[in-house]
Enzyme design. Structure first.
Site, PDB file in Angstrom:
ATOM      1  N   ASP A  74      39.757  34.687  44.205  1.00 37.22           N
ATOM      2  CA  ASP A  74      40.318  33.322  44.242  1.00 37.22           C
ATOM      3  C   ASP A  74      39.102  32.479  44.267  1.00 37.22           C
ATOM      4  O   ASP A  74      38.004  33.346  44.595  1.00 37.22           O
ATOM      5  CB  ASP A  74      40.698  33.546  45.987  1.00 37.22           C
TER       6      ASP A  74
ATOM      7  N   ILE B  87      36.975  33.906  53.179  1.00 40.72           N
ATOM      8  CA  ILE B  87      36.559  32.533  53.440  1.00 40.72           C
ATOM      9  C   ILE B  87      37.270  32.002  52.523  1.00 40.72           C
ATOM     10  O   ILE B  87      37.204  32.232  51.272  1.00 40.72           O
ATOM     11  CB  ILE B  87      34.689  33.094  53.019  1.00 40.72           C
TER      12      ILE B  87
ATOM     13  N   GLY C 242      35.907  36.641  46.610  1.00 37.55           N
ATOM     14  CA  GLY C 242      36.428  35.413  46.460  1.00 37.55           C
ATOM     15  C   GLY C 242      34.880  34.730  46.175  1.00 37.55           C
ATOM     16  O   GLY C 242      33.471  34.674  46.359  1.00 37.55           O
TER      17      GLY C 242
ATOM     18  N   GLU D  90      43.042  48.265  45.605  1.00 35.01           N
ATOM     19  CA  GLU D  90      41.992  48.955  45.122  1.00 35.01           C
ATOM     20  C   GLU D  90      41.065  49.737  44.825  1.00 35.01           C
ATOM     21  O   GLU D  90      40.361  50.440  43.826  1.00 35.01           O
ATOM     22  CB  GLU D  90      40.880  48.103  46.098  1.00 35.01           C
TER      23      GLU D  90
ATOM     24  N   MET E 179      33.998  40.812  52.536  1.00 36.36           N
ATOM     25  CA  MET E 179      34.058  41.805  53.717  1.00 36.36           C
ATOM     26  C   MET E 179      33.452  42.913  54.442  1.00 36.36           C
ATOM     27  O   MET E 179      33.478  43.293  55.510  1.00 36.36           O
ATOM     28  CB  MET E 179      35.160  41.065  54.550  1.00 36.36           C
ATOM     29  N   GLU E 180      33.216  43.373  53.134  1.00 30.32           N
ATOM     30  CA  GLU E 180      32.291  45.044  53.199  1.00 30.32           C
ATOM     31  C   GLU E 180      31.165  45.358  52.587  1.00 30.32           C
ATOM     32  O   GLU E 180      30.566  46.193  52.920  1.00 30.32           O
ATOM     33  CB  GLU E 180      33.326  45.757  52.887  1.00 30.32           C
TER      34      GLU E 180
END
Length: 230
Positions: free
Chosen positions: A198, A154, A79, A13, A174-175
């Site tokens: 995803d 997830i 996601g 990233e 997640m961040e």
């Protein structure tokens, strides 16, 4: 004071951004490497924070205290929760929430951060507008809205439907909200952009490794556009 700070969780990233820096130097704080240099006409510092809310918050706090960026950009992949989103599409966060912050048993709304009585953290409106314009100019399909953050990858459909229902969120990761929370308490403007790696159909573990490079490329393109125009 730096113009822009950029944080990504994974090397994929941020590696293209780091390679773009001119006159770069690397310094380590709190166990995180900060790459400082110039992109275009802007002073920029870039860091790979690692996965999860704690690493993200540590990185954001260290970046703010050491480099005082005028804007923090959290770039990366996420996601889909919205079923219209496809891999490679973009979600531009207008607001962020921590979906795993839950004191509702005490009568609080889900997502409430105690002490500051906040559920949703609002992204910098100017940065959001620039990202929207850049996505359109790059012919990237995008949505703008809420991004939900938590310390869990997830992949289950029921989890995705629950988070989307609780917070009207478009994407999960997640961040982002940990960085938003840290920026908020430090009075630092922030932006969060996610490229979808995803889908919302429960195939996250299959899609993620395949589409990560494409998603990271798209989020990096938008981040560079924001750095240029902010």
């Amino acid at each position: 004071m730096f113009d822009i700070g950029v944080i990504g969780a994974l090397s994929q990233e941020v590696e293209n951004l780091i390679s773009t820096l001119r006159d770069a130097k690397c310094e380590s704080y709190s166990g995180i490497d900060f790459h400082a240099g110039i992109i275009g006409e802007k002073s920029v510092v870039v860091a790979e924070c690692g996965v999860g809310k704690v690493f993200a918050a540590i990185c954001a706090e260290a970046m703010i205290l050491k480099y005082s960026p005028k804007l923090i950009i959290n770039t990366g992949v996420g996601g889909a929760l919205d079923k219209t989103l496809k891999t490679g599409d973009i979600v531009i966060a207008k607001s962020l929430v921590q979906h795993d912050m839950d004191t509702s048993a005490l009568g609080d709304p889900k997502g409430l951060v105690s002490g500051i009585n906040t559920v949703y953290f609002e992204a910098d409106s100017r940065a959001v507008s620039i990202l929207q314009d850049a996505a359109a100019a790059l012919s990237l399909s995008y949505l703008s809205g809420t991004v939900a953050t938590g310390d869990k990858f997830i992949s289950d459909c029921s989890d995705k439907e629950r988070i989307a229902g609780d917070f009207s969120a478009l994407a999960c990761e997640m961040e982002g909200c940990a960085i938003a929370h840290t920026a908020f308490v430090n009075n630092t403007p922030f932006a969060v952009v996610r490229a979808i790696s995803d889908s919302a159909d429960g195939n996250a573990t299959m899609d993620y490794p395949t589409f990560l490079p494409l998603a990271a490329k798209n989020s990096t393109s938008l981040t560079l556009a924001l750095i240029e125009k902010y």
